[in-house]
Design an enzyme around this catalytic site. Structure first.
Site, PDB file in Angstrom:
ATOM      1  N   CYS A   1       0.819  -1.225   0.000  1.00 59.63           N
ATOM      2  CA  CYS A   1       0.000   0.000   0.000  1.00 59.63           C
ATOM      3  C   CYS A   1       0.846   1.265   0.000  1.00 59.63           C
ATOM      4  O   CYS A   1       0.330   2.350  -0.242  1.00 59.63           O
ATOM      5  CB  CYS A   1      -0.946  -0.004   1.190  1.00 59.63           C
TER       6      CYS A   1
ATOM      7  N   HIS B   1      -3.380   7.239   2.283  1.00 54.15           N
ATOM      8  CA  HIS B   1      -3.817   5.914   1.842  1.00 54.15           C
ATOM      9  C   HIS B   1      -5.220   5.619   2.381  1.00 54.15           C
ATOM     10  O   HIS B   1      -5.493   5.811   3.566  1.00 54.15           O
ATOM     11  CB  HIS B   1      -2.818   4.864   2.347  1.00 54.15           C
TER      12      HIS B   1
ATOM     13  N   ASN C   1     -10.213  -0.020  -0.515  1.00 54.97           N
ATOM     14  CA  ASN C   1      -8.744   0.059  -0.469  1.00 54.97           C
ATOM     15  C   ASN C   1      -8.185  -0.554  -1.758  1.00 54.97           C
ATOM     16  O   ASN C   1      -8.245  -1.769  -1.953  1.00 54.97           O
ATOM     17  CB  ASN C   1      -8.255  -0.710   0.766  1.00 54.97           C
TER      18      ASN C   1
HETATM   19  O1  UT7 Z   1      -3.971  -1.130   3.436  1.00 57.31           O
HETATM   20  C1  UT7 Z   1      -3.055  -1.864   4.169  1.00 57.31           C
HETATM   21  C2  UT7 Z   1      -3.186  -1.605   5.608  1.00 57.31           C
HETATM   22  N1  UT7 Z   1      -4.447  -2.118   6.100  1.00 57.31           N
HETATM   23  C3  UT7 Z   1      -5.125  -1.428   6.986  1.00 57.31           C
HETATM   24  O2  UT7 Z   1      -4.747  -0.339   7.351  1.00 57.31           O
HETATM   25  C4  UT7 Z   1      -6.350  -2.085   7.571  1.00 57.31           C
HETATM   26  C5  UT7 Z   1      -6.350  -1.901   9.057  1.00 57.31           C
HETATM   27  N2  UT7 Z   1      -7.440  -2.629   9.742  1.00 57.31           N
HETATM   28  C6  UT7 Z   1      -8.730  -2.280   9.593  1.00 57.31           C
HETATM   29  O3  UT7 Z   1      -9.093  -1.424   8.818  1.00 57.31           O
HETATM   30  C7  UT7 Z   1      -9.702  -2.953  10.522  1.00 57.31           C
HETATM   31  O4  UT7 Z   1      -9.001  -3.671  11.497  1.00 57.31           O
HETATM   32  C8  UT7 Z   1     -10.693  -3.894   9.797  1.00 57.31           C
HETATM   33  C9  UT7 Z   1     -11.681  -3.097   8.989  1.00 57.31           C
HETATM   34  C10 UT7 Z   1      -9.936  -4.868   8.936  1.00 57.31           C
HETATM   35  C11 UT7 Z   1     -11.512  -4.665  10.830  1.00 57.31           C
HETATM   36  O5  UT7 Z   1     -12.173  -3.760  11.704  1.00 57.31           O
HETATM   37  P1  UT7 Z   1     -12.012  -3.918  13.279  1.00 57.31           P
HETATM   38  O6  UT7 Z   1     -12.893  -2.913  13.882  1.00 57.31           O
HETATM   39  O7  UT7 Z   1     -10.555  -3.850  13.617  1.00 57.31           O
HETATM   40  O8  UT7 Z   1     -12.600  -5.339  13.520  1.00 57.31           O
HETATM   41  P2  UT7 Z   1     -11.915  -6.583  14.233  1.00 57.31           P
HETATM   42  O9  UT7 Z   1     -11.038  -7.310  13.287  1.00 57.31           O
HETATM   43  O10 UT7 Z   1     -11.326  -6.160  15.555  1.00 57.31           O
HETATM   44  O11 UT7 Z   1     -13.186  -7.465  14.528  1.00 57.31           O
HETATM   45  C12 UT7 Z   1     -14.238  -6.983  15.419  1.00 57.31           C
HETATM   46  C13 UT7 Z   1     -15.422  -7.915  15.277  1.00 57.31           C
HETATM   47  C14 UT7 Z   1     -15.020  -9.394  15.340  1.00 57.31           C
HETATM   48  O12 UT7 Z   1     -16.089 -10.085  16.002  1.00 57.31           O
HETATM   49  P3  UT7 Z   1     -15.970 -10.481  17.527  1.00 57.31           P
HETATM   50  O13 UT7 Z   1     -14.746 -11.344  17.629  1.00 57.31           O
HETATM   51  O14 UT7 Z   1     -15.844  -9.178  18.274  1.00 57.31           O
HETATM   52  O15 UT7 Z   1     -17.260 -11.196  17.781  1.00 57.31           O
HETATM   53  C15 UT7 Z   1     -14.973  -9.812  13.918  1.00 57.31           C
HETATM   54  O16 UT7 Z   1     -15.223 -11.179  13.738  1.00 57.31           O
HETATM   55  O17 UT7 Z   1     -16.013  -7.728  13.980  1.00 57.31           O
HETATM   56  C16 UT7 Z   1     -16.091  -8.996  13.323  1.00 57.31           C
HETATM   57  N3  UT7 Z   1     -15.948  -8.755  11.903  1.00 57.31           N
HETATM   58  C17 UT7 Z   1     -16.994  -8.525  11.094  1.00 57.31           C
HETATM   59  N4  UT7 Z   1     -18.305  -8.449  11.361  1.00 57.31           N
HETATM   60  C18 UT7 Z   1     -19.121  -8.181  10.298  1.00 57.31           C
HETATM   61  C19 UT7 Z   1     -14.805  -8.723  11.163  1.00 57.31           C
HETATM   62  N5  UT7 Z   1     -15.096  -8.464   9.893  1.00 57.31           N
HETATM   63  C20 UT7 Z   1     -16.448  -8.334   9.831  1.00 57.31           C
HETATM   64  C21 UT7 Z   1     -17.354  -8.070   8.783  1.00 57.31           C
HETATM   65  N6  UT7 Z   1     -18.662  -8.003   9.072  1.00 57.31           N
HETATM   66  N7  UT7 Z   1     -16.943  -7.871   7.519  1.00 57.31           N
END
Ligand code: UT7
Length: 331
Positions: free
Chosen positions: A116, A256, A286
């Site tokens: 990225c 980004h 992204n």
């Molecule tokens: O471009 C390269 C660099 N990349 C980035 O900068 C990305 C950085 N990370 C992010 O943008 C975020 O971490 C994500 C968007 C990928 C995920 O968001 P988050 O708020 O960090 O979610 P999480 O991974 O901490 O998951 C929170 C909850 C989990 O459920 P539990 O364990 O709390 O029950 C996940 O299973 O959200 C759940 N979850 C979803 N729920 C509905 C994860 N993905 C989804 C989804 N829909 N698509």
């Protein structure tokens, strides 16, 4: 050889026609429009169909858009750099194919893999060739077909990524405009959190790697999220401080587009006004190396000569940084 600044003098872009909405993704994995919008800011993304057209297809379209706008003869181009994490094929380079297809018969070309941050790193490379006096016209393209490496049954990644390409031309500038400064960094330990495990020299393709889905992008979102905010904020702060800039001096931050919450956190950290941060993540998601040039493409009409732009990116590697560039033309 003379030392001149290297300025962006033209912008082009391309996104595929096919739109994948949050409603479409709700039919594919256990997610909701509400979750995706509130956690990422993304409403839809573009998908290259068929995928087999390859990243070069979008890169060529972006360059053709630039050449048309600038009325530039491709034989004048000296060098083409394609920043991409999704080349057409591991060997040969996507850039070589793009150069030949656009008619850049006097150019050499190569790919740059900075995930990225690929476009941000490519800005450094392109500008160095120009300011050294070695070349006069360097085309930098950021292009990624993320749909080719996404597992559309993995809700942790499939909601985030999209496909697209953007291109800029770097040329020498006599007025001191263009790339002024940069802080670029990597941390190789970060590859544990954001990677495609198989297909490289450590784990060549096999039936096992395919069945274990190791050719898809794997991301541990939460740690990447934290590192992204702290490292981009830190790099921006370093660039601002050592160039004696205040936040009000900055006309636009070109960041980004990984997550709207990351952009909001950086805005809060820098205490920016809402119109200083350029945002288009809601429409493209992204697009990896394409996010920065696609922002320039979408917002070129707002950019005026002498305006101060801060670029920042964070991605797989880890790779990150910030650059300070003054805009060189009125569109
Ligand atoms: O471009 C390269 C660099 N990349 C980035 O900068 C990305 C950085 N990370 C992010 O943008 C975020 O971490 C994500 C968007 C990928 C995920 O968001 P988050 O708020 O960090 O979610 P999480 O991974 O901490 O998951 C929170 C909850 C989990 O459920 P539990 O364990 O709390 O029950 C996940 O299973 O959200 C759940 N979850 C979803 N729920 C509905 C994860 N993905 C989804 C989804 N829909 N698509």
């Amino acid at each position: 050889m003379t030392t001149k600044t290297a300025a962006i003098t033209a912008v082009g872009g391309y996104v595929p026609e096919h739109v994948l909405t949050n409603a479409d993704i709700e039919q594919m994995v256990d997610t909701s429009d509400e979750w995706i919008v509130s956690r990422t800011g993304i409403r839809e993304r573009r998908i290259l169909k068929p995928t087999s057209l390859g990243t070069s297809f979008m890169a060529i379209k972006a360059v053709q858009n630039l050449l048309d706008k600038k009325n530039l003869d491709p034989t004048q181009i000296d060098l083409i750099i394609v920043a991409t994490a999704t080349p057409d094929m591991p060997v040969s380079s996507t850039a070589s194919y793009v150069a030949t297809e656009i008619g850049a018969t006097n150019a050499f070309a190569y790919d740059l893999q900075g995930a990225c941050s690929g476009f941000l790193f490519g800005m450094s490379t392109a500008a160095a060739y120009i300011s050294s006096g070695r070349y006069k016209k360097v085309l930098l393209i950021g292009a990624d077909t993320m749909s080719s490496i996404i597992d559309y049954s993995d809700r942790a990644t499939c909601v985030i990524f999209g496909d697209g390409a953007g291109a800029v031309l770097f040329e020498p500038n006599d007025e001191g405009l263009g790339l002024q400064d940069e802080v670029l960094r990597v941390d190789g330990k970060g590859r544990a959190y954001l990677k495609i495990e198989a297909g490289g020299s450590m784990l060549p393709p096999s039936k096992e790697t395919v069945s274990k889905k190791q050719h898809f992008l794997h991301q541990e979102g939460r740690p990447v999220f934290k590192f992204a905010i702290s490292n981009m904020s830190d790099a921006i702060t370093q660039v601002i401080t050592r160039n004696d800039l205040s936040k009000d001096d900055i006309d636009f931050v070109v960041a980004h587009q990984a997550n709207k919450r990351i952009l909001d956190a950086i805005s809060n950290h820098l205490d920016l006004k809402s119109d200083q941060m350029l945002i288009n993540i809601e429409r493209y998601g992204n697009t990896t190396a394409a996010t920065l040039p696609l922002l320039l493409w979408d917002y070129e009409h707002l950019l005026k000569k002498n305006q101060k732009l801060l670029f920042t990116a964070f991605g797989g590697g880890f790779t990150w940084g910030a650059s300070y560039l003054t805009w060189a033309y009125n569109s």
